[in-house]
Design a protein around this motif. Sequence first.
Motif, PDB file in Angstrom:
ATOM      1  N   ALA A  20      86.649  27.889 -15.891  1.00 31.68           N
ATOM      2  CA  ALA A  20      88.043  28.098 -16.288  1.00 31.68           C
ATOM      3  C   ALA A  20      88.912  28.473 -15.101  1.00 31.68           C
ATOM      4  CB  ALA A  20      88.105  29.194 -17.370  1.00 31.68           C
ATOM      5  N   SER A  21      88.362  29.225 -14.163  1.00 28.53           N
ATOM      6  CA  SER A  21      89.151  29.678 -13.020  1.00 28.53           C
ATOM      7  C   SER A  21      89.648  28.505 -12.181  1.00 28.53           C
ATOM      8  CB  SER A  21      88.309  30.623 -12.157  1.00 28.53           C
ATOM      9  OG  SER A  21      87.135  29.964 -11.719  1.00 28.53           O
ATOM     10  N   GLU A  22      88.838  27.444 -12.114  1.00 25.66           N
ATOM     11  CA  GLU A  22      89.250  26.311 -11.271  1.00 25.66           C
ATOM     12  C   GLU A  22      90.391  25.540 -11.927  1.00 25.66           C
ATOM     13  OE1 GLU A  22      87.184  22.758  -8.620  1.00 25.66           O
ATOM     14  OE2 GLU A  22      85.974  24.212  -9.738  1.00 25.66           O
ATOM     15  N   LEU A  23      90.373  25.383 -13.248  1.00 23.87           N
ATOM     16  CA  LEU A  23      91.484  24.704 -13.897  1.00 23.87           C
ATOM     17  C   LEU A  23      92.764  25.516 -13.792  1.00 23.87           C
ATOM     18  CD1 LEU A  23      88.901  23.389 -15.561  1.00 23.87           C
ATOM     19  CD2 LEU A  23      90.800  22.465 -16.894  1.00 23.87           C
ATOM     20  N   LEU A  24      92.639  26.839 -13.838  1.00 24.14           N
ATOM     21  CA  LEU A  24      93.828  27.678 -13.696  1.00 24.14           C
ATOM     22  C   LEU A  24      94.399  27.592 -12.283  1.00 24.14           C
ATOM     23  CD1 LEU A  24      92.652  30.853 -15.635  1.00 24.14           C
ATOM     24  CD2 LEU A  24      94.141  29.012 -16.458  1.00 24.14           C
ATOM     25  N   ALA A  25      93.515  27.408 -11.294  1.00 27.87           N
ATOM     26  CA  ALA A  25      93.960  27.373  -9.903  1.00 27.87           C
ATOM     27  C   ALA A  25      94.448  25.993  -9.470  1.00 27.87           C
ATOM     28  CB  ALA A  25      92.821  27.835  -8.987  1.00 27.87           C
ATOM     29  N   ARG A  26      94.006  24.939 -10.186  1.00 34.69           N
ATOM     30  CA  ARG A  26      94.369  23.569  -9.797  1.00 34.69           C
ATOM     31  C   ARG A  26      95.129  22.919 -10.946  1.00 34.69           C
ATOM     32  NH1 ARG A  26      89.007  20.637  -7.877  1.00 34.69           N
ATOM     33  NH2 ARG A  26      90.520  18.931  -7.759  1.00 34.69           N
ATOM     34  N   PRO A  27      96.441  22.963 -10.957  1.00 35.53           N
ATOM     35  CA  PRO A  27      97.222  22.474 -12.096  1.00 35.53           C
ATOM     36  C   PRO A  27      96.960  21.012 -12.433  1.00 35.53           C
ATOM     37  CG  PRO A  27      98.585  23.801 -10.648  1.00 35.53           C
ATOM     38  CD  PRO A  27      97.298  23.620  -9.929  1.00 35.53           C
ATOM     39  N   GLY A  28      96.716  20.149 -11.445  1.00 37.37           N
ATOM     40  CA  GLY A  28      96.553  18.725 -11.732  1.00 37.37           C
ATOM     41  C   GLY A  28      95.124  18.302 -11.999  1.00 37.37           C
ATOM     42  N   LEU A  29      94.175  19.248 -12.102  1.00 40.99           N
ATOM     43  CA  LEU A  29      92.763  18.887 -12.231  1.00 40.99           C
ATOM     44  C   LEU A  29      92.490  18.139 -13.526  1.00 40.99           C
ATOM     45  CD1 LEU A  29      89.864  18.981 -11.201  1.00 40.99           C
ATOM     46  CD2 LEU A  29      89.633  21.258 -12.226  1.00 40.99           C
ATOM     47  N   TRP A  30      93.097  18.595 -14.636  1.00 39.10           N
ATOM     48  CA  TRP A  30      92.846  17.937 -15.918  1.00 39.10           C
ATOM     49  C   TRP A  30      93.260  16.475 -15.869  1.00 39.10           C
ATOM     50  CZ3 TRP A  30      96.948  16.128 -18.990  1.00 39.10           C
ATOM     51  CH2 TRP A  30      96.542  15.553 -20.212  1.00 39.10           C
ATOM     52  N   SER A  31      94.453  16.196 -15.355  1.00 40.50           N
ATOM     53  CA  SER A  31      94.921  14.810 -15.338  1.00 40.50           C
ATOM     54  C   SER A  31      94.114  13.961 -14.355  1.00 40.50           C
ATOM     55  CB  SER A  31      96.413  14.760 -14.976  1.00 40.50           C
ATOM     56  OG  SER A  31      96.634  15.312 -13.679  1.00 40.50           O
ATOM     57  N   GLU A  32      93.618  14.599 -13.279  1.00 42.19           N
ATOM     58  CA  GLU A  32      92.785  13.852 -12.332  1.00 42.19           C
ATOM     59  C   GLU A  32      91.500  13.358 -12.994  1.00 42.19           C
ATOM     60  OE1 GLU A  32      91.917  16.361  -9.062  1.00 42.19           O
ATOM     61  OE2 GLU A  32      94.011  16.579  -8.409  1.00 42.19           O
ATOM     62  N   ARG A  33      90.968  14.128 -13.956  1.00 45.31           N
ATOM     63  CA  ARG A  33      89.672  13.780 -14.551  1.00 45.31           C
ATOM     64  C   ARG A  33      89.811  12.891 -15.773  1.00 45.31           C
ATOM     65  NH1 ARG A  33      86.695  14.080 -10.606  1.00 45.31           N
ATOM     66  NH2 ARG A  33      84.916  13.822 -12.039  1.00 45.31           N
ATOM     67  N   LEU A  34      91.053  12.457 -16.093  1.00 45.62           N
ATOM     68  CA  LEU A  34      91.212  11.511 -17.189  1.00 45.62           C
ATOM     69  C   LEU A  34      90.546  10.189 -16.835  1.00 45.62           C
ATOM     70  CD1 LEU A  34      94.932  12.099 -18.203  1.00 45.62           C
ATOM     71  CD2 LEU A  34      92.894  12.625 -19.582  1.00 45.62           C
ATOM     72  N   HIS A  35      89.888   9.578 -17.815  1.00 49.11           N
ATOM     73  CA  HIS A  35      89.251   8.272 -17.591  1.00 49.11           C
ATOM     74  C   HIS A  35      90.349   7.257 -17.256  1.00 49.11           C
ATOM     75  CE1 HIS A  35      87.015   4.565 -18.357  1.00 49.11           C
ATOM     76  NE2 HIS A  35      85.906   5.301 -18.252  1.00 49.11           N
ATOM     77  N   PRO A  36      90.132   6.422 -16.235  1.00 51.37           N
ATOM     78  CA  PRO A  36      91.187   5.470 -15.835  1.00 51.37           C
ATOM     79  C   PRO A  36      91.689   4.613 -16.990  1.00 51.37           C
ATOM     80  CG  PRO A  36      89.421   5.524 -14.198  1.00 51.37           C
ATOM     81  CD  PRO A  36      88.957   6.360 -15.350  1.00 51.37           C
ATOM     82  N   ALA A  37      90.781   4.244 -17.909  1.00 51.64           N
ATOM     83  CA  ALA A  37      91.191   3.370 -19.007  1.00 51.64           C
ATOM     84  C   ALA A  37      92.060   4.105 -20.023  1.00 51.64           C
ATOM     85  CB  ALA A  37      89.957   2.787 -19.704  1.00 51.64           C
ATOM     86  N   ASP A  38      91.997   5.443 -20.041  1.00 52.77           N
ATOM     87  CA  ASP A  38      92.753   6.219 -21.036  1.00 52.77           C
ATOM     88  C   ASP A  38      93.950   6.942 -20.433  1.00 52.77           C
ATOM     89  OD1 ASP A  38      90.790   5.436 -22.793  1.00 52.77           O
ATOM     90  OD2 ASP A  38      89.642   7.315 -22.638  1.00 52.77           O
ATOM     91  N   ARG A  39      94.070   6.977 -19.092  1.00 56.40           N
ATOM     92  CA  ARG A  39      95.066   7.820 -18.442  1.00 56.40           C
ATOM     93  C   ARG A  39      96.489   7.488 -18.899  1.00 56.40           C
ATOM     94  NH1 ARG A  39      94.735  10.584 -13.790  1.00 56.40           N
ATOM     95  NH2 ARG A  39      92.797   9.494 -13.273  1.00 56.40           N
ATOM     96  N   GLU A  40      96.851   6.217 -18.873  1.00 57.38           N
ATOM     97  CA  GLU A  40      98.229   5.822 -19.184  1.00 57.38           C
ATOM     98  C   GLU A  40      98.602   6.208 -20.619  1.00 57.38           C
ATOM     99  OE1 GLU A  40     101.003   1.775 -19.326  1.00 57.38           O
ATOM    100  OE2 GLU A  40      98.982   1.742 -18.423  1.00 57.38           O
ATOM    101  N   ALA A  41      97.680   5.929 -21.561  1.00 55.25           N
ATOM    102  CA  ALA A  41      97.991   6.219 -22.967  1.00 55.25           C
ATOM    103  C   ALA A  41      98.109   7.726 -23.202  1.00 55.25           C
ATOM    104  CB  ALA A  41      96.915   5.617 -23.872  1.00 55.25           C
TER     105      ALA A  41
END
Length: 853
Positions: free
Chosen positions: A78-99
């Motif tokens: 949890a600490s890493e997601l709190l420290a890195r705001p864009g981490l969640w969007s970076e780990r989105l699957h490429p095929a699902d990111r846009e949607a």
Amino acid sequence: MGSTSGDARSGTKRGRDPSIRARAALHHVEKMLDPWRELVTSDLLDRLPAAVYVAQIGAEGLWLYVSPRIAEIMGYPASELLARPGLWSERLHPADREAVLRAEEELPSTGRIQTEYRLIRSDGQVVWILDDGVLAETEPYGLVQHGLLYDITSRKRTEMLLAEHADIVERVARGDDLVPTLIALAVSTEAISGVARCVVEVTAGSRLGYGIAVSSPGMLAADQYESLGPSSRISEFTDANGEVIGRVTLHYPDSSVPQQQDVDLAGWAASLATVAVVRANEQAHRAMSVSLLEATLESTADGILVVDSNGQIVGHNQKFLDMWQLELTVLEPGQEHRFRQAMVGQLVDPGAFFTALRRPSRSPSEASYDEVQFLDGRVFERYSQPQWVNGRSVGRVWSFRDMTLHRQLEEELREQAFSDPLTPLANRALFMAQLATALERATADGSALAVLLLDLDDFKTVNDSLGHLAGDQLLIGVAERLSGCLRIRDTAARLGGDEFVVLLENMRSPAEASYAADRILAAVSRPLMVEDRVVMVRASVGIATGHGTERPGDLLRNADLAMYHAKRDGGGQCRNYAEGMHAEAVARLEAKADLERAINSQRLIIHYQPVVDLLTGTTLGVEALVRWPHPTRGLIPPEDFIPLAEETRLIDRLGRWVLRSACTQVSQWRRNLPGYEDLTVSVNVSLIQLADPHLVEEVRQALWVSGLPPSALVLEITETSLASGSVDVIGVLTSLRAIGVSLALDDFGVGYSSLGSLLNYPLDLVKIDKSFLARQDQRCDADDSSRADLLGAVLQVAAALSLDTTIEGIETAEHLQRVLALGCRRGQGYLLSPPLSAAGIEARLAVSDVSRH
């Protein structure tokens, strides 16, 4: 987690330190969460099957809070997601990111988001997520999303597998062309994996006449393989003859990680590819859907029943009728009552059967499985799968597999796990379990129990003389007799080999165990017919009693110790365990260890007792006698440790060392002491050594290494060894004599042989036991002449058989006069010389040499 990244309310400000923003956000969240801090700080959130989060919307929005369960889902703490705001969007699957990001852009207008998408974990594995969140306005961060992240990977893959499976099967049933079907299979496989590229190949030998290699979006050329990345999962598929006709390969790009969930995916695709290719090969001239259904239904070993969405029967195979013993007419329309009645009459629990049959109607998309028990003992496995057409459930396919034989085999395996493989008795595992239970009962009710350990005497002779098949028949016969001696509540087992054990419970007195042992010995000792031969069997029994305080292993060990004493005392009897037996066994074990160390370090010594010409006093030879100088017990004579060496099989190594040492010593004396060039050495050979197949070669090596001529070596064999039926004594002695050594019968007069029987053995010398002279010392005037006549007769018969004789035990002048009067020229005894060390023998021979000159 989502509006446009440029939304002013998202809190994203250019040039501002993200760590400062994060600390400020955390400070504000702490204030915002104060009313329900007590709830948050409890472990309630950790118990939820989802990760709880509070975050600004937008790809770069700050995560203000996330529960620790996020680490299980994304692989990041949890600490890493709190420290890195864009981490969640970076780990989105490429095929699902846009949607996903587009859905977040629409969140301000909808106020709620509930969507499924894929994330790539920190270890490269792809997980499916259900994101369920609501939007709230919070100052100064603007729109903040509160939500739950669920890991739905398992459910999602199962749904996709079922859906894609139904789609491919529908294509096959519809008779679609093979290439589009395989392309659809590759696309489906890639969709389920989410990472891998799928290649379906059909070999030219599949009777299509050409090879096929397809992937998404179509046919695959040879030069396109390099772009797919290395292969990681490969599954071949075969035709009905077991010949490989193709394979399914999953390729993972260099930057991707092979998915653990894809282990069975290639096999799933291969099974469907098999169906498609077989259909294309074998049913090319018929309507694909009808022929595939008929071939599948009738070729399977399972009974198949197909029903529509209303529960009406629309198809079946012959196997279904055969398994359920039904007539075809009961499946006709309007005969539902007859069909139900015919099935109900066969089942153990008809109500449960039809309840399970109706259950899928409430969940038409789910598969089901259960077992059906029949009154006649049969067991069927029942599987149910929904049938889909154009995405709609139109019915179900029920398959019934006869598992009766399988269940019987399972039961047999369970029985074998606790049954002796040869006899009808229990095995060691079951006996030890029952003994443990019996000890618990004895503890509870204060009763007594006993363990009787039985071992057959000289069972090896039966195996060696009649063969192992006869030995097995003997063991079966003994087991049957053993069972016949017991009460219903008693337990008998075979521990292995010729060792049996009996458990007696609820004894009124210890004497019951002795009575039972006597019954067993009497039953076992009766003549037994084995392969048309009457075999006499004896056994030794050890008894150990208990009252519940003992451990099972200790009680069995005590019975074994008592049985050892029964064997040592002659066999054919029983002995009760006594406290001193364990101490004796420990002492015997320690003595064995001491003896083995003494042999390994060559701390044993050899004494030599001269064999003398009684007329001239000349030393003709020496007998090698081993001694054990024990560090605490002093010099131990052979009669005190040779039996231990024989019992523990150390006699082979001990005998080999004595033979080589004695041959080397006497060879030196023959070379270095004038007048003793013909000196001989006698070495004792036990029955166990005679049974060693390497004995003849060891004698050859000892003679060759020492330089001693074979004629100078005398091997002494006891009279009891000749009488043994467990060793081919004549064959071994013949081989030894062929080397050129002399063979002597030692201790004649204490065993069972007669001089007449010596004609059957290749012997050169008879050593008459000292007991002949000792018996004459027992003053009995009436028998003096008869005893002397007996000794004289022995000497005369030996001379008639051309056997040299040596009389042992000449200890007095009177002994010497008697022996000389009988005409015997060779003797041994303390009067002539006690056993001496090698140095003592050299001194004796030197003195004798001087006196002769």
